[in-house]
Scaffold this motif. Structure first.
Motif, PDB file in Angstrom:
ATOM      1  N   THR A 260      -3.924  15.873  -1.454  1.00 36.63           N
ATOM      2  CA  THR A 260      -4.252  15.579  -1.538  1.00 36.63           C
ATOM      3  C   THR A 260      -3.512  14.607  -2.023  1.00 36.63           C
ATOM      4  N   GLY A 261      -4.478  12.932  -2.753  1.00 36.71           N
ATOM      5  CA  GLY A 261      -3.856  12.452  -3.349  1.00 36.71           C
ATOM      6  C   GLY A 261      -4.471  11.637  -3.596  1.00 36.71           C
TER       7      GLY A 261
ATOM      8  N   GLN B 119       0.926  -1.392   0.351  1.00 39.86           N
ATOM      9  CA  GLN B 119       0.308   0.119   0.428  1.00 39.86           C
ATOM     10  C   GLN B 119       0.561   1.150  -0.401  1.00 39.86           C
ATOM     11  N   SER B 120       0.703   2.326  -1.177  1.00 36.77           N
ATOM     12  CA  SER B 120       1.461   3.311  -0.853  1.00 36.77           C
ATOM     13  C   SER B 120       0.081   4.690  -1.262  1.00 36.77           C
ATOM     14  N   PHE B 121       1.006   5.390   0.035  1.00 35.90           N
ATOM     15  CA  PHE B 121       0.014   6.362  -0.395  1.00 35.90           C
ATOM     16  C   PHE B 121       1.049   7.851  -0.955  1.00 35.90           C
ATOM     17  N   THR B 122       0.721   8.901  -1.931  1.00 41.01           N
ATOM     18  CA  THR B 122       0.999   9.307  -2.469  1.00 41.01           C
ATOM     19  C   THR B 122       0.023  11.055  -2.277  1.00 41.01           C
ATOM     20  N   PHE B 123       0.717  12.120  -1.866  1.00 40.43           N
ATOM     21  CA  PHE B 123      -0.248  13.351  -1.457  1.00 40.43           C
ATOM     22  C   PHE B 123       1.055  14.368  -1.660  1.00 40.43           C
ATOM     23  N   TRP B 124       0.146  15.582  -1.709  1.00 37.78           N
ATOM     24  CA  TRP B 124       1.050  16.467  -1.985  1.00 37.78           C
ATOM     25  C   TRP B 124      -0.289  17.967  -1.419  1.00 37.78           C
ATOM     26  N   ALA B 125       0.355  19.156  -1.258  1.00 39.84           N
ATOM     27  CA  ALA B 125      -1.320  20.606  -0.862  1.00 39.84           C
ATOM     28  C   ALA B 125      -2.031  20.493  -1.820  1.00 39.84           C
ATOM     29  N   ALA B 126      -3.051  20.147  -1.311  1.00 41.11           N
ATOM     30  CA  ALA B 126      -4.127  20.685  -2.070  1.00 41.11           C
ATOM     31  C   ALA B 126      -4.492  22.239  -2.806  1.00 41.11           C
ATOM     32  N   ARG B 127      -3.359  23.212  -2.432  1.00 46.29           N
ATOM     33  CA  ARG B 127      -3.492  24.261  -3.176  1.00 46.29           C
ATOM     34  C   ARG B 127      -2.068  24.513  -2.532  1.00 46.29           C
ATOM     35  N   LEU B 128      -0.507  24.995  -2.975  1.00 51.93           N
ATOM     36  CA  LEU B 128      -0.137  25.275  -3.370  1.00 51.93           C
ATOM     37  C   LEU B 128       0.220  26.729  -3.167  1.00 51.93           C
TER      38      LEU B 128
END
Length: 166
Positions: free
Chosen positions: A136-137, A117-126
């Protein structure tokens, strides 16, 4: 001629070390992700082997600690209230945590196979000041090829959201 003078002056300033005090675009503390979060995988929009197949939502509490040596080099740890811990890495403006789920895939003969299981996420609003409050991701779990006598890996992917707890 004025343009050449500005260019020469700018080069002289750089060579003299005049811009050495300028802060980088992203300070290390701006990138590090720390705190307690609600992690939610949205089963309504899940895909199993690229076909929309409803999965149950998964909601957990994560405690995240990380530190950065530069704005591009960050590592840390995710501790989930579901009983697992994973290393956390920041690359290309994305965080990634990976762990193994034992006995994830049930086979018709009663045996099981693990899943990664991998979770990849980033800022919803930079551009937002609260870019560490909502990320989100994707939550993706993949079984090994050949599990259950099938050469194709089982692949489940769901939209993922991480929200800082108050």
């Amino acid at each position: 001629m004025a343009r050449r003078a500005v260019t020469v002056a700018a080069c002289a300033l750089v060579l003299a070390g005049g811009v050495g005090d300028v802060a980088p675009a992203h300070a290390e503390s701006d990138v590090a992700l720390n705190g307690v979060f609600t992690a939610r995988s949205d089963g309504l929009w899940a895909k199993t082997n690229e076909i929309m197949v409803y999965q149950q939502d998964v909601v957990a509490t994560w405690t995240i600690t990380s530190s950065c040596t530069t704005f591009q080099d960050c590592t840390g740890t995710v501790v989930s209230d579901q009983g697992w811990t994973a290393d956390l890495v920041y690359q290309s403006q994305r965080w990634k945590a990976v762990h193994t789920i034992e006995n994830w895939q049930r086979c018709p003969d009663g045996s099981t196979a693990r899943g990664e299981q991998s979770f990849t996420f980033w800022a919803a609003r930079l551009d937002a000041a609260d870019r560490h409050d909502r990320l989100t991701g994707w939550d993706q779990t993949i079984g090994p090829s050949g599990a259950c006598g099938v050469n194709r890996s089982l692949n489940i992917r769901m939209p993922f959201e991480l929200t800082r707890k108050p």
